[in-house]
Design a protein around this motif. Sequence first.
Motif, PDB file in Angstrom:
ATOM      1  N   LYS A 126      22.767  -1.780   3.711  1.00  0.00           N
ATOM      2  CA  LYS A 126      23.088  -2.253   5.067  1.00  0.00           C
ATOM      3  C   LYS A 126      23.592  -1.139   5.978  1.00  0.00           C
ATOM      4  CE  LYS A 126      23.940  -7.193   4.878  1.00  0.00           C
ATOM      5  NZ  LYS A 126      24.447  -7.710   3.583  1.00  0.00           N
ATOM      6  N   ARG A 127      24.502  -0.339   5.437  1.00  0.00           N
ATOM      7  CA  ARG A 127      25.105   0.707   6.259  1.00  0.00           C
ATOM      8  C   ARG A 127      24.035   1.710   6.719  1.00  0.00           C
ATOM      9  NH1 ARG A 127      29.543   4.366   3.612  1.00  0.00           N
ATOM     10  NH2 ARG A 127      29.640   2.599   2.198  1.00  0.00           N
ATOM     11  N   LYS A 129      20.831   1.096   6.998  1.00  0.00           N
ATOM     12  CA  LYS A 129      19.908   0.451   7.934  1.00  0.00           C
ATOM     13  C   LYS A 129      20.498   0.453   9.346  1.00  0.00           C
ATOM     14  CE  LYS A 129      17.185  -3.753   8.473  1.00  0.00           C
ATOM     15  NZ  LYS A 129      16.860  -5.059   7.884  1.00  0.00           N
ATOM     16  N   LYS A 130      21.802   0.267   9.429  1.00  0.00           N
ATOM     17  CA  LYS A 130      22.471   0.258  10.731  1.00  0.00           C
ATOM     18  C   LYS A 130      22.327   1.630  11.391  1.00  0.00           C
ATOM     19  CE  LYS A 130      26.668  -1.827  12.494  1.00  0.00           C
ATOM     20  NZ  LYS A 130      28.037  -2.175  12.141  1.00  0.00           N
ATOM     21  N   ASN A 135      14.438  -0.428   8.501  1.00  0.00           N
ATOM     22  CA  ASN A 135      14.025  -0.024   7.159  1.00  0.00           C
ATOM     23  C   ASN A 135      12.500   0.192   7.173  1.00  0.00           C
ATOM     24  OD1 ASN A 135      13.248   0.115   4.509  1.00  0.00           O
ATOM     25  ND2 ASN A 135      14.064  -1.895   3.906  1.00  0.00           N
ATOM     26  N   ASP A 155      14.636 -10.850   2.564  1.00  0.00           N
ATOM     27  CA  ASP A 155      16.022 -11.178   2.211  1.00  0.00           C
ATOM     28  C   ASP A 155      16.214 -11.406   0.712  1.00  0.00           C
ATOM     29  OD1 ASP A 155      14.394 -13.395   2.172  1.00  0.00           O
ATOM     30  OD2 ASP A 155      15.969 -14.782   2.780  1.00  0.00           O
ATOM     31  N   GLU A 158      18.378  -6.961  -2.423  1.00  0.00           N
ATOM     32  CA  GLU A 158      19.416  -6.346  -1.609  1.00  0.00           C
ATOM     33  C   GLU A 158      19.794  -5.009  -2.235  1.00  0.00           C
ATOM     34  OE1 GLU A 158      23.859  -7.167   0.139  1.00  0.00           O
ATOM     35  OE2 GLU A 158      23.000  -8.676  -1.207  1.00  0.00           O
ATOM     36  N   THR A 160      22.893  -2.792  -2.569  1.00  0.00           N
ATOM     37  CA  THR A 160      24.342  -2.824  -2.329  1.00  0.00           C
ATOM     38  C   THR A 160      24.952  -1.431  -2.487  1.00  0.00           C
ATOM     39  OG1 THR A 160      24.753  -3.299  -4.635  1.00  0.00           O
ATOM     40  CG2 THR A 160      24.523  -5.194  -3.166  1.00  0.00           C
TER      41      THR A 160
END
Length: 236
Positions: A126-127, A129-130, A135, A155, A158, A160
Amino acid sequence: MKKRRKIQLFLLDLLYPNQCPCCHRKIPWNRYLCDMCQTLFQLPPDTFCPGCGKPVESCFCERGPAYDHAIAAALYQEPARSGILSLKRAESKNFAYACGEVLGRMVIADPELLAYDLIVPVPMAKRKKKKRFFNPAEEIAREMSSATGIPLRADLLEDTGTGAAQHTLSAKERAANTGHFQIPQTADLTGYRILLCDDVLTTGSTMNRCAELLKSRGAAVVTAAAATTTPAQEDS
Ligand SMILES: [Zn+2]
Ligand SMILES: [Zn+2]
């Protein structure tokens, strides 16, 4: 190209004249690559091993990949390498569209693949991708999905992890660095045939780990779909 995409690209071109993501030549608004770079997809049909997705001279099928089959669109070398970098730097999505379109055509040409149930991209932390805005694997997968009509599920898997770049690690470290991929306990993929999509296939450890997870939830068949795959001399 769909109408909505055409309008988007036409308007974007007025602000930022469209460029080939590989060589930065100016190109018309309705093109993803220049004519010269488009030829990077014109490879002899037996370039890649249908088992592991690597160039046949560096086939690693004997190591028993966790996925069942593989398709690949191009070799990870110039000008494709610059195209992949343009995605990692979020300069434009052109190269993802181009690769997704080619992989989509390969799926459409194969009735067995066209009957698959899902397209799943290799996830990005997530970090990361931000920071990166998108992606690349997911954008390629989305384009494949729109070309083939096979639903996209971004989805399911994931990442992590902290987002340590796989390409900075040795082959051994890469394999050990895949423990941060996860799939929900509740996911039921019994009997599903899945196309697992990534932007670059190197040692296969990422695809392997993701294929293992999909199969742990019942997936019947997993085919790796790689936009690019590294040539033999780069797999150290
Ligand atoms: Zn070009
Ligand atoms: Zn092989």
